[in-house]
Write a protein that holds these residues in place. Structure first.
Motif, PDB file in Angstrom:
ATOM      1  N   TRP A 196      15.638  24.833  11.462  1.00 15.96           N
ATOM      2  CA  TRP A 196      14.434  24.490  10.698  1.00 15.96           C
ATOM      3  C   TRP A 196      14.044  23.029  10.932  1.00 15.96           C
ATOM      4  CZ3 TRP A 196      10.237  26.287   9.051  1.00 15.96           C
ATOM      5  CH2 TRP A 196       9.470  25.622   8.106  1.00 15.96           C
ATOM      6  N   GLU A 197      15.030  22.154  11.028  1.00 15.22           N
ATOM      7  CA  GLU A 197      14.742  20.749  11.303  1.00 15.22           C
ATOM      8  C   GLU A 197      14.089  20.583  12.672  1.00 15.22           C
ATOM      9  OE1 GLU A 197      18.097  18.208  10.747  1.00 15.22           O
ATOM     10  OE2 GLU A 197      18.438  18.901   8.700  1.00 15.22           O
ATOM     11  N   ARG A 198      14.557  21.314  13.672  1.00 11.04           N
ATOM     12  CA  ARG A 198      13.938  21.262  15.000  1.00 11.04           C
ATOM     13  C   ARG A 198      12.507  21.788  14.951  1.00 11.04           C
ATOM     14  NH1 ARG A 198      18.916  23.287  16.497  1.00 11.04           N
ATOM     15  NH2 ARG A 198      18.042  25.361  16.826  1.00 11.04           N
ATOM     16  N   GLU A 199      12.292  22.837  14.185  1.00  8.93           N
ATOM     17  CA  GLU A 199      10.945  23.396  14.059  1.00  8.93           C
ATOM     18  C   GLU A 199      10.008  22.400  13.388  1.00  8.93           C
ATOM     19  OE1 GLU A 199       7.665  25.929  14.160  1.00  8.93           O
ATOM     20  OE2 GLU A 199       9.493  25.860  15.323  1.00  8.93           O
ATOM     21  N   LEU A 200      10.463  21.724  12.359  1.00  9.30           N
ATOM     22  CA  LEU A 200       9.645  20.711  11.696  1.00  9.30           C
ATOM     23  C   LEU A 200       9.303  19.570  12.656  1.00  9.30           C
ATOM     24  CD1 LEU A 200      11.214  20.445   8.136  1.00  9.30           C
ATOM     25  CD2 LEU A 200       9.002  21.411   8.766  1.00  9.30           C
ATOM     26  N   GLU A 201      10.281  19.129  13.429  1.00  7.17           N
ATOM     27  CA  GLU A 201      10.029  18.071  14.408  1.00  7.17           C
ATOM     28  C   GLU A 201       9.004  18.525  15.447  1.00  7.17           C
ATOM     29  OE1 GLU A 201      10.997  14.904  14.606  1.00  7.17           O
ATOM     30  OE2 GLU A 201      11.933  15.152  12.635  1.00  7.17           O
ATOM     31  N   ARG A 202       9.108  19.760  15.890  1.00  7.43           N
ATOM     32  CA  ARG A 202       8.155  20.299  16.861  1.00  7.43           C
ATOM     33  C   ARG A 202       6.749  20.314  16.276  1.00  7.43           C
ATOM     34  NH1 ARG A 202       5.243  24.568  18.073  1.00  7.43           N
ATOM     35  NH2 ARG A 202       5.854  25.651  16.183  1.00  7.43           N
ATOM     36  N   ARG A 203       6.622  20.758  15.032  1.00  4.45           N
ATOM     37  CA  ARG A 203       5.307  20.801  14.381  1.00  4.45           C
ATOM     38  C   ARG A 203       4.722  19.409  14.219  1.00  4.45           C
ATOM     39  NH1 ARG A 203       5.507  25.561   9.796  1.00  4.45           N
ATOM     40  NH2 ARG A 203       6.533  27.112  11.113  1.00  4.45           N
ATOM     41  N   ARG A 210       5.298  16.824  16.134  1.00 10.58           N
ATOM     42  CA  ARG A 210       4.837  16.386  17.459  1.00 10.58           C
ATOM     43  C   ARG A 210       3.498  17.011  17.827  1.00 10.58           C
ATOM     44  NH1 ARG A 210      10.140  17.247  18.759  1.00 10.58           N
ATOM     45  NH2 ARG A 210       9.637  19.178  19.849  1.00 10.58           N
ATOM     46  N   VAL A 211       3.325  18.308  17.519  1.00  9.48           N
ATOM     47  CA  VAL A 211       2.070  18.984  17.837  1.00  9.48           C
ATOM     48  C   VAL A 211       0.915  18.332  17.079  1.00  9.48           C
ATOM     49  CG1 VAL A 211       0.791  21.148  17.555  1.00  9.48           C
ATOM     50  CG2 VAL A 211       3.110  21.189  18.474  1.00  9.48           C
ATOM     51  N   TYR A 212       1.092  18.072  15.794  1.00 12.41           N
ATOM     52  CA  TYR A 212       0.033  17.436  15.013  1.00 12.41           C
ATOM     53  C   TYR A 212      -0.258  16.020  15.505  1.00 12.41           C
ATOM     54  CZ  TYR A 212      -0.445  21.161  11.627  1.00 12.41           C
ATOM     55  OH  TYR A 212      -0.709  22.363  11.022  1.00 12.41           O
ATOM     56  N   GLU A 213       0.778  15.289  15.881  1.00 17.04           N
ATOM     57  CA  GLU A 213       0.571  13.946  16.405  1.00 17.04           C
ATOM     58  C   GLU A 213      -0.205  13.987  17.720  1.00 17.04           C
ATOM     59  OE1 GLU A 213       4.534  12.376  16.531  1.00 17.04           O
ATOM     60  OE2 GLU A 213       4.438  11.654  14.471  1.00 17.04           O
ATOM     61  N   GLN A 214       0.088  14.960  18.585  1.00 14.58           N
ATOM     62  CA  GLN A 214      -0.643  15.098  19.846  1.00 14.58           C
ATOM     63  C   GLN A 214      -2.104  15.452  19.593  1.00 14.58           C
ATOM     64  OE1 GLN A 214       1.596  18.071  21.914  1.00 14.58           O
ATOM     65  NE2 GLN A 214       3.206  16.649  22.545  1.00 14.58           N
ATOM     66  N   MET A 215      -2.344  16.366  18.654  1.00 10.25           N
ATOM     67  CA  MET A 215      -3.723  16.746  18.342  1.00 10.25           C
ATOM     68  C   MET A 215      -4.489  15.561  17.765  1.00 10.25           C
ATOM     69  SD  MET A 215      -3.330  20.713  16.987  1.00 10.25           S
ATOM     70  CE  MET A 215      -3.950  20.304  15.428  1.00 10.25           C
TER      71      MET A 215
END
Length: 54
Positions: free
Chosen positions: A6-13, A15-20
């Motif tokens: 879950w922590e990896r998934e939160l980090e991935r999300r 990163r996606v929002y930061e890229q957008m």
């Protein structure tokens, strides 16, 4: 109890929002034409029936 998956998934999300945000590309973002169309439809749907009956 922490869940590493879950922590990896939160980090991935995050990163996606930061890229957008960095790209300025938000899917579904409304533009000025969209707001104008909503305002025009609001006027038509509120004043239209009133004019129709009078």
């Amino acid at each position: 109890m922490e869940d590493p998956a879950w922590e990896r998934e939160l980090e991935r999300r995050i990163r996606v929002y930061e890229q957008m945000e960095a790209a300025g590309d938000w899917p579904g973002r409304l533009g000025s034409i969209d707001y104008f169309a909503m305002a025009a439809l609001t006027v038509v749907f509120t004043l239209g029936p009133w004019i129709w009956v009078h």
